[in-house]
Design a protein around this motif. Structure first.
Motif, short mmCIF file in Angstrom:
data_model
loop_
_atom_site.label_atom_id
_atom_site.label_comp_id
_atom_site.label_asym_id
_atom_site.label_seq_id
_atom_site.Cartn_x
_atom_site.Cartn_y
_atom_site.Cartn_z
N ALA A 131 0.81 -1.22 0.00
CA ALA A 131 0.00 0.00 0.00
C ALA A 131 0.85 1.27 0.00
CB ALA A 131 -0.94 -0.01 1.18
N GLY A 132 1.97 1.24 0.72
CA GLY A 132 2.77 2.46 0.84
C GLY A 132 3.83 2.63 -0.23
N GLU A 133 3.93 1.68 -1.17
CA GLU A 133 4.99 1.74 -2.17
C GLU A 133 4.71 2.83 -3.21
OE1 GLU A 133 7.86 0.08 -2.42
OE2 GLU A 133 7.50 -1.15 -0.65
N ASP A 134 5.78 3.50 -3.60
CA ASP A 134 5.71 4.43 -4.72
C ASP A 134 5.71 3.57 -5.99
OD1 ASP A 134 5.94 6.52 -6.47
OD2 ASP A 134 8.07 6.88 -6.08
N ALA A 135 4.58 3.48 -6.66
CA ALA A 135 4.46 2.54 -7.78
C ALA A 135 3.52 3.08 -8.83
CB ALA A 135 3.94 1.19 -7.28
N VAL A 136 3.68 2.58 -10.04
CA VAL A 136 2.68 2.76 -11.08
C VAL A 136 1.71 1.60 -10.91
CG1 VAL A 136 2.25 2.90 -13.55
CG2 VAL A 136 4.42 3.75 -12.62
N ARG A 137 0.42 1.90 -10.83
CA ARG A 137 -0.57 0.85 -10.61
C ARG A 137 -1.41 0.66 -11.87
NH1 ARG A 137 0.88 2.40 -5.46
NH2 ARG A 137 0.79 0.67 -3.95
N VAL A 138 -1.41 -0.56 -12.38
CA VAL A 138 -2.09 -0.87 -13.64
C VAL A 138 -3.19 -1.88 -13.36
CG1 VAL A 138 -1.83 -1.81 -15.97
CG2 VAL A 138 0.05 -0.48 -14.95
N ASP A 139 -4.43 -1.48 -13.62
CA ASP A 139 -5.56 -2.40 -13.43
C ASP A 139 -6.15 -2.74 -14.79
OD1 ASP A 139 -7.61 -3.75 -11.77
OD2 ASP A 139 -8.94 -2.27 -12.69
N ILE A 140 -6.35 -4.03 -15.03
CA ILE A 140 -6.88 -4.47 -16.33
C ILE A 140 -8.22 -5.17 -16.12
CG2 ILE A 140 -6.42 -5.75 -18.45
CD1 ILE A 140 -3.46 -5.66 -17.84
#
Ligand SMILES: Nc1ncnc2c1ncn2[C@@H]1O[C@H](COP(=O)(O)OP(=O)(O)O)[C@@H](O)[C@H]1O
Ligand SMILES: [Mg+2]
Length: 141
Positions: free
Chosen positions: A115-124
């Motif tokens: 939850a706390g990660e700096d990330a690009v989140r991709v939902d398909i």
């Protein structure tokens, strides 16, 4: 947040290529979406753009596939990962620290830990046999 519609596996891979060109060493991409959504297709495009020539496949049994190239790419499947210790043992944080691009399928299975990660989140989301709605958050797309 950016939303895309794709109509073939190749279009999804092309979007993966586009995203990969915006990333830098140590970037993290977290995928959500069920079985057959197209996460591995997207990662195949990413690997291509990063110059990795190893074959890309779902790392279901291996937990992580590592693709060599000018920008190394670690491709995780978190289906069986539920604790921070599991993630550490799989080398997840080591790959990030070493400057790999890290992508993780089934990130919903480790949502609390990530939850706390700096990330690009991709939902398909599958919207038809060959149609997908792909939402990209936290990236430069
Ligand atoms: N628009 C699309 N994008 C991605 N895959 C698609 C699309 N349309 C159909 N498919 C099919 O869906 C499947 C996606 O498989 P895969 O990428 O392995 O999914 P996941 O890794 O999410 O389980 C493939 O069989 C692919 O041919
Ligand atoms: Mg897969």
């Amino acid at each position: 947040m950016a939303v895309f519609e794709t109509h073939s596996q190749d279009e999804t891979a092309a979007l993966g290529e586009q995203l990969a060109r915006t990333l830098s060493p140590g970037s993290l991409v977290l995928f959500t979406g069920g079985l057959g959504a197209g996460k591995t297709a997207f990662c195949r495009g990413m690997a291509h753009a990063l110059g990795c020539t190893d074959e890309v496949s779902s790392p279901t049994f291996a937990i992580a596939n590592v693709y060599r190239g000018p920008q190394p790419f670690a491709h995780f499947d978190l289906y069986r990962i539920h604790t921070r210790e599991d993630l550490e043992a799989a080398g997840f944080y080591d790959y990030l620290d070493m400057g790999y691009i890290v992508a993780a399928e089934w990130s919903e299975n480790a949502a609390d830990i990530l939850a706390g990660e700096d990330a690009v989140r991709v939902d398909i989301v599958r919207t038809g046999d060959n149609d997908r709605r792909i939402t990209v958050e936290g990236g430069a797309l």
